[in-house]
Design an enzyme around this catalytic site. Structure first.
Site, PDB file in Angstrom:
ATOM      1  N   ASN A  45       0.830  -1.209   0.000  1.00 57.19           N
ATOM      2  CA  ASN A  45       0.000   0.000   0.000  1.00 57.19           C
ATOM      3  C   ASN A  45       0.864   1.259   0.000  1.00 57.19           C
ATOM      4  O   ASN A  45       1.957   1.303   0.572  1.00 57.19           O
ATOM      5  CB  ASN A  45      -0.993   0.001   1.174  1.00 57.19           C
TER       6      ASN A  45
ATOM      7  N   GLU B 158       0.346   5.407   0.661  1.00 54.04           N
ATOM      8  CA  GLU B 158      -0.587   6.418   1.173  1.00 54.04           C
ATOM      9  C   GLU B 158      -0.190   7.817   0.704  1.00 54.04           C
ATOM     10  O   GLU B 158       0.946   8.055   0.291  1.00 54.04           O
ATOM     11  CB  GLU B 158      -0.614   6.354   2.706  1.00 54.04           C
TER      12      GLU B 158
ATOM     13  N   CYS C 120      -4.393   0.671  -2.086  1.00 54.41           N
ATOM     14  CA  CYS C 120      -4.184  -0.566  -1.338  1.00 54.41           C
ATOM     15  C   CYS C 120      -3.139  -1.462  -2.001  1.00 54.41           C
ATOM     16  O   CYS C 120      -2.921  -1.399  -3.217  1.00 54.41           O
ATOM     17  CB  CYS C 120      -5.484  -1.371  -1.269  1.00 54.41           C
TER      18      CYS C 120
ATOM     19  N   GLU D 264      -3.283  -4.609  -2.695  1.00 47.14           N
ATOM     20  CA  GLU D 264      -3.836  -5.507  -3.720  1.00 47.14           C
ATOM     21  C   GLU D 264      -3.893  -4.817  -5.073  1.00 47.14           C
ATOM     22  O   GLU D 264      -3.581  -5.399  -6.109  1.00 47.14           O
ATOM     23  CB  GLU D 264      -5.264  -5.947  -3.351  1.00 47.14           C
TER      24      GLU D 264
ATOM     25  N   CYS E  53     -10.447  -4.807   0.831  1.00 43.00           N
ATOM     26  CA  CYS E  53     -11.544  -3.839   0.880  1.00 43.00           C
ATOM     27  C   CYS E  53     -12.457  -4.023  -0.343  1.00 43.00           C
ATOM     28  O   CYS E  53     -12.124  -4.751  -1.292  1.00 43.00           O
ATOM     29  CB  CYS E  53     -10.990  -2.413   0.928  1.00 43.00           C
TER      30      CYS E  53
ATOM     31  N   CYS F  73     -10.902  -3.244  -3.826  1.00 43.53           N
ATOM     32  CA  CYS F  73      -9.977  -4.289  -4.304  1.00 43.53           C
ATOM     33  C   CYS F  73     -10.740  -5.537  -4.726  1.00 43.53           C
ATOM     34  O   CYS F  73     -10.353  -6.218  -5.681  1.00 43.53           O
ATOM     35  CB  CYS F  73      -8.951  -4.614  -3.226  1.00 43.53           C
TER      36      CYS F  73
END
Ligand code: THU
Length: 133
Positions: free
Chosen positions: A45, A47, A56, A58, A89, A92
């Site tokens: 991930n 940010e 994310c 994934e 999430c 994803c």
């Protein structure tokens, strides 16, 4: 068709997790995709100070793999330091449903990498949105 070694894939995700850029949440996630031909493509991930721009692990792994021309994903592992492992999430799940619909989804806590849960993409996102031209 490659044999799926879930522990090897979880270890690849755990290694990718070390490269997470998560200064805000401090929640580091790693993901590793396995292709039918045995290639492993990983991501973590990333940010942003503009929090909503965060991506994310994934999706980083998936976008990296897809833009390198990789297809036919048979499995994906997702790892974070959280009890039971991190569940992907909703965003994803949508991307997995579109680009890795047949992949087994392995989830593990980096503190207990041998305890691996497995899900299908279908069970994570039943009745996924698809565009049929
Ligand atoms: N995160 C992932 O990388 N994957 C998930 O499936 C859930 C959340 C990241 C996004 C953010 O950087 C941090 O975890 C906290 O939400």
């Amino acid at each position: 068709m490659v044999a799926i070694n879930k522990l090897e894939l979880v270890r690849a995700a755990a290694r990718a997790r070390e490269r997470a850029v998560a200064p805000y949440s401090k929640f580091k996630v790693g993901a590793a995709l396995l292709t039918k031909t045995g290639e492993i493509i990983s991501g973590a991930n990333v940010e942003s100070a503009s929090y909503g721009l965060t991506c994310c692990a994934e999706r980083v792994a998936l976008f990296t793999a897809l833009t390198a021309g990789k297809r036919n994903f048979v499995a994906v592992a997702v790892v974070a330091r959280t009890a039971g492992g991190p569940m992907p999430c909703g965003a994803c799940r949508q991307l997995l449903a579109e680009h890795a619909p047949k992949a087994k989804v392995f989830v593990a806590d980096s503190g207990a990498p041998n305890a691996i849960k497995v899900f299908s993409v279908r069970e994570l996102l039943p009745a996924a949105f698809v565009l049929k031209p």
